[in-house]
Write an enzyme that holds these catalytic residues in place. Structure first.
Site, PDB file in Angstrom:
ATOM      1  N   ASN A  37       6.766  13.424   2.087  1.00 29.71           N
ATOM      2  CA  ASN A  37       5.431  13.444   2.675  1.00 29.71           C
ATOM      3  C   ASN A  37       4.456  14.329   1.895  1.00 29.71           C
ATOM      4  O   ASN A  37       4.697  15.518   1.713  1.00 29.71           O
ATOM      5  CB  ASN A  37       5.550  13.951   4.125  1.00 29.71           C
ATOM      6  CG  ASN A  37       4.352  13.578   4.964  1.00 29.71           C
ATOM      7  OD1 ASN A  37       3.470  12.836   4.540  1.00 29.71           O
ATOM      8  ND2 ASN A  37       4.321  14.081   6.191  1.00 29.71           N
ATOM      9  N   HIS A 122       8.903  12.852  21.133  1.00 27.74           N
ATOM     10  CA  HIS A 122       7.885  13.905  21.028  1.00 27.74           C
ATOM     11  C   HIS A 122       6.830  13.760  22.112  1.00 27.74           C
ATOM     12  O   HIS A 122       6.007  12.848  22.042  1.00 27.74           O
ATOM     13  CB  HIS A 122       7.137  13.769  19.713  1.00 27.74           C
ATOM     14  CG  HIS A 122       7.928  14.154  18.521  1.00 27.74           C
ATOM     15  ND1 HIS A 122       7.372  14.288  17.286  1.00 27.74           N
ATOM     16  CD2 HIS A 122       9.232  14.465  18.369  1.00 27.74           C
ATOM     17  CE1 HIS A 122       8.299  14.641  16.423  1.00 27.74           C
ATOM     18  NE2 HIS A 122       9.441  14.746  17.050  1.00 27.74           N
ATOM     19  N   ARG A 147      10.967  16.638  23.173  1.00 30.75           N
ATOM     20  CA  ARG A 147      10.370  17.805  22.533  1.00 30.75           C
ATOM     21  C   ARG A 147       8.978  17.983  23.103  1.00 30.75           C
ATOM     22  O   ARG A 147       8.190  17.043  23.116  1.00 30.75           O
ATOM     23  CB  ARG A 147      10.293  17.577  21.019  1.00 30.75           C
ATOM     24  CG  ARG A 147       9.797  18.776  20.246  1.00 30.75           C
ATOM     25  CD  ARG A 147       9.618  18.460  18.768  1.00 30.75           C
ATOM     26  NE  ARG A 147       8.262  18.064  18.471  1.00 30.75           N
ATOM     27  CZ  ARG A 147       7.711  18.062  17.251  1.00 30.75           C
ATOM     28  NH1 ARG A 147       8.437  18.411  16.206  1.00 30.75           N
ATOM     29  NH2 ARG A 147       6.467  17.691  17.061  1.00 30.75           N
ATOM     30  N   ASP A 210       9.488  22.946  18.892  1.00 31.13           N
ATOM     31  CA  ASP A 210       9.433  23.191  17.448  1.00 31.13           C
ATOM     32  C   ASP A 210       8.410  24.287  17.167  1.00 31.13           C
ATOM     33  O   ASP A 210       7.226  24.123  17.469  1.00 31.13           O
ATOM     34  CB  ASP A 210       9.033  21.876  16.740  1.00 31.13           C
ATOM     35  CG  ASP A 210       9.221  21.935  15.232  1.00 31.13           C
ATOM     36  OD1 ASP A 210       9.429  23.030  14.691  1.00 31.13           O
ATOM     37  OD2 ASP A 210       9.148  20.852  14.600  1.00 31.13           O
ATOM     38  N   GLU A 236      13.362  25.032  17.498  1.00 28.76           N
ATOM     39  CA  GLU A 236      13.446  24.560  16.104  1.00 28.76           C
ATOM     40  C   GLU A 236      12.596  25.400  15.167  1.00 28.76           C
ATOM     41  O   GLU A 236      11.481  25.798  15.524  1.00 28.76           O
ATOM     42  CB  GLU A 236      12.976  23.102  16.096  1.00 28.76           C
ATOM     43  CG  GLU A 236      12.894  22.472  14.731  1.00 28.76           C
ATOM     44  CD  GLU A 236      12.430  21.010  14.843  1.00 28.76           C
ATOM     45  OE1 GLU A 236      12.624  20.386  15.910  1.00 28.76           O
ATOM     46  OE2 GLU A 236      11.874  20.509  13.854  1.00 28.76           O
ATOM     47  N   GLU A 262      14.889  20.887   8.423  1.00 29.68           N
ATOM     48  CA  GLU A 262      14.196  19.667   7.997  1.00 29.68           C
ATOM     49  C   GLU A 262      13.613  19.796   6.595  1.00 29.68           C
ATOM     50  O   GLU A 262      13.401  18.793   5.934  1.00 29.68           O
ATOM     51  CB  GLU A 262      13.123  19.230   9.003  1.00 29.68           C
ATOM     52  CG  GLU A 262      11.951  20.165   9.118  1.00 29.68           C
ATOM     53  CD  GLU A 262      10.945  19.719  10.177  1.00 29.68           C
ATOM     54  OE1 GLU A 262      11.366  19.382  11.291  1.00 29.68           O
ATOM     55  OE2 GLU A 262       9.745  19.700   9.864  1.00 29.68           O
ATOM     56  N   HIS A 312      16.329  15.426  11.133  1.00 30.85           N
ATOM     57  CA  HIS A 312      14.893  15.185  11.107  1.00 30.85           C
ATOM     58  C   HIS A 312      14.656  13.670  11.166  1.00 30.85           C
ATOM     59  O   HIS A 312      15.350  12.914  10.509  1.00 30.85           O
ATOM     60  CB  HIS A 312      14.361  15.767   9.792  1.00 30.85           C
ATOM     61  CG  HIS A 312      12.889  15.774   9.648  1.00 30.85           C
ATOM     62  ND1 HIS A 312      12.279  15.795   8.421  1.00 30.85           N
ATOM     63  CD2 HIS A 312      11.895  15.793  10.554  1.00 30.85           C
ATOM     64  CE1 HIS A 312      10.970  15.823   8.571  1.00 30.85           C
ATOM     65  NE2 HIS A 312      10.704  15.819   9.855  1.00 30.85           N
ATOM     66  N   ASP A 316       7.357  10.229   8.869  1.00 30.77           N
ATOM     67  CA  ASP A 316       7.264  10.244   7.407  1.00 30.77           C
ATOM     68  C   ASP A 316       8.625   9.984   6.760  1.00 30.77           C
ATOM     69  O   ASP A 316       8.742  10.016   5.545  1.00 30.77           O
ATOM     70  CB  ASP A 316       6.641  11.554   6.900  1.00 30.77           C
ATOM     71  CG  ASP A 316       7.288  12.791   7.460  1.00 30.77           C
ATOM     72  OD1 ASP A 316       7.284  12.966   8.689  1.00 30.77           O
ATOM     73  OD2 ASP A 316       7.801  13.594   6.664  1.00 30.77           O
ATOM     74  N   GLU A 339      16.315  13.092  15.958  1.00 28.77           N
ATOM     75  CA  GLU A 339      14.879  13.011  16.247  1.00 28.77           C
ATOM     76  C   GLU A 339      14.411  11.566  16.058  1.00 28.77           C
ATOM     77  O   GLU A 339      14.821  10.897  15.120  1.00 28.77           O
ATOM     78  CB  GLU A 339      14.114  13.928  15.279  1.00 28.77           C
ATOM     79  CG  GLU A 339      12.616  13.979  15.532  1.00 28.77           C
ATOM     80  CD  GLU A 339      11.896  14.914  14.557  1.00 28.77           C
ATOM     81  OE1 GLU A 339      12.406  15.152  13.450  1.00 28.77           O
ATOM     82  OE2 GLU A 339      10.810  15.400  14.922  1.00 28.77           O
TER      83      GLU A 339
HETATM   84  O1  EZ4 Z   1       6.331  18.438  10.286  1.00 26.67           O
HETATM   85  O2  EZ4 Z   1       7.863  15.391   9.297  1.00 26.67           O
HETATM   86  O3  EZ4 Z   1      10.397  17.972  13.628  1.00 26.67           O
HETATM   87  N1  EZ4 Z   1       9.552  17.352  13.051  1.00 26.67           N
HETATM   88  C1  EZ4 Z   1       8.582  17.886  12.337  1.00 26.67           C
HETATM   89  C2  EZ4 Z   1       7.676  16.944  11.581  1.00 26.67           C
HETATM   90  C3  EZ4 Z   1       7.350  17.489  10.209  1.00 26.67           C
HETATM   91  C4  EZ4 Z   1       6.901  16.398   9.288  1.00 26.67           C
HETATM   92  C5  EZ4 Z   1       6.685  16.930   7.870  1.00 26.67           C
HETATM   93  O4  EZ4 Z   1       6.421  15.900   6.986  1.00 26.67           O
HETATM   94  O5  EZ4 Z   1       8.453  19.080  12.298  1.00 26.67           O
HETATM   95  O6  EZ4 Z   1       6.510  16.714  12.273  1.00 26.67           O
HETATM   96 CO    CO Z   2      10.214  20.140  12.892  1.00 22.93          CO
END
Ligand code: EZ4
Ligand code: CO
Length: 402
Positions: A37, A122, A147, A210, A236, A262, A312, A316, A339
């Site tokens: 990304n 999320h 999350r 996170d 996280e 990640e 992760h 992206d 995730e």
């Molecule tokens: O910031 O994938 O847990 N997930 C994350 C994502 C990261 C992006 C970075 O490219 O923290 O949102």
């Molecule tokens: Co993250």
């Protein structure tokens, strides 16, 4: 099974993806995700200029040997660009081998260790009430693990909170957007948010959060301690992890489970975290940590120390990576959680796939290989567009971690 053709496909069906396609003399092809990304073209160039010329004529069945040929052969080891490029080749070779044998990839990884893959979604809101609504929405969609991120009172805009109630996009077209940050505001707010979420949703739903590397160890220790009554599934990226021993401070102070990785690209980024049992979940991904071959080694090390996986899986990481992750998740013994952010309809059309989501769980499907394809003519209609992740500054303008 010689490789006769190799190409890198860069496309932007809403966001940028880099995909490697390897073709063999038998007419079978394999796919690998190479998306990094905000730095996509660096990996595309690494593949095009330095790796593809080495692959033509190689035996596609020699996955382990090819991994070491590219890793040791480069002399320059590790780093996200190199490891994402190697990951793309590795993933494509696993896809090819499983397709050539007519089996879904997880059958080559030891077979299924479980019936389904637990994923987390999320939920994010602009303020506390909005976040409660977002979590309720995800619970209605069937998610068993959610999350929760929220706008912070006193701060304009926070990363991870989408505009207009939609999923957020981790990168934006044009120059990097700038966010403002206050650790004080954040630390005062987050425990209140989880207190409210537990009251609203009860004890059984898994809640995650996170912190995006924004805290010092002692600040993270305070947050972990204050979150203990709300029994998070994990906290996280509490602090940047270049110095792995920094996690000792957090660990000494709190029983809130910790998840990290990640941004890691190698087993050496998490060796101390795992061996000292400073974390509970390792979040390395197929695409950024050297492919399935290397990720299995990380998982094996983690298994010895009762650390589970929690890869992760933001948008992206392309559907090619998601498919690879699900084959890995369903087979690896010490899987924890995956995730999952659904992709846009445009992206799903470019990458038709056999994996599926139902009731908070995912399934890799039983199509041979990864079970994911790329529609190249559709991809060609979505050319690359430069985009960046946002940056984070403190209220006084100092650049800050995120
Ligand atoms: O910031 O994938 O847990 N997930 C994350 C994502 C990261 C992006 C970075 O490219 O923290 O949102
Ligand atoms: Co993250």
């Amino acid at each position: 099974m010689k490789i006769v053709d190799a190409k890198v496909i860069v496309c932007c069906p809403g966001r940028n993806f880099v995909t490697l396609k390897l073709l063999t003399e038998d007419g079978i092809y394999g796919l690998g995700d190479a998306t990094l990304n905000g730095r996509e073209l660096a990996v595309a160039a690494y593949l095009n200029e330095h790796i593809l010329p080495l692959l033509i004529g190689r035996d596609a069945r020699r996955i382990e040997d090819t991994w070491h040929y590219l890793y040791k052969g480069a002399y320059w080891r590790r780093g996200p660009v190199t490891m994402s490029a190697i990951a793309a080749v590795d993933t494509a070779l696993w896809d090819l081998k499983a397709k050539s044998l007519g089996v879904p990839l997880y059958q080559l990884l030891g077979g299924a260790s479980r019936e389904s893959v637990l994923v987390y979604g999320h939920a994010a809101g602009t303020d506390l009430d909005d976040t409660v609504r977002a979590v309720a929405h995800y619970a209605e969609l069937g998610y068993k693990a959610i999350r929760a991120q929220s706008g912070i009172p006193g701060l304009a805009g926070t990363y991870g909170v989408g505009r207009g109630g939609t999923h957020y996009e981790p990168a934006e077209k044009g120059a990097p957007p700038e966010n403002r940050w206050s650790t004080e505001h954040y630390l005062n707010f987050v425990p209140q948010m989880f207190s409210r979420l537990r009251k609203e949703f009860g004890p059984s739903i898994h809640l995650l959060h996170d912190a995006h590397h924004r805290l010092t160890p002692i600040e993270a220790a305070r947050l972990g301690k204050e979150l203990e009554p709300y029994h998070l599934f994990w906290l996280e990226d509490p602090t940047p992890a270049e110095l792995q021993e920094r996690f000792r401070t957090i660990r000494q102070h709190t029983t809130t489970p910790l998840a990290v990785g990640e941004v890691f690209n190698s087993i050496y980024d998490c060796q101390q975290l795992i061996e000292e049992q400073l974390i509970d979940y390792i979040r390395t991904s197929v695409v950024h940590a050297g492919g399935i071959t290397h990720l299995r080694k990380i998982a094996s090390l983690a298994e010895m120390y009762q650390v589970r996986t929690g890869a992760h899986g933001a948008t992206d990481l392309s559907p090619v990576c998601m498919a690879a992750a699900l084959h890995f998740d369903i087979s690896v013994h010490n899987f924890g959680i995956q995730e999952y952010m659904p992709q846009t309809e445009e992206t799903d059309k470019v990458f038709p796939h056999s994996y599926s989501f139902e009731n908070g769980l995912m399934y890799p499907g039983d199509a041979p290989g990864l079970g994911v394809d790329i529609d190249e003519s559709l991809a060609a209609q979505h050319p690359y567009q430069r985009a960046y992740l946002p940056i984070n500054r403190k209220l006084d303008g100092t650049m800050h971690d995120w």
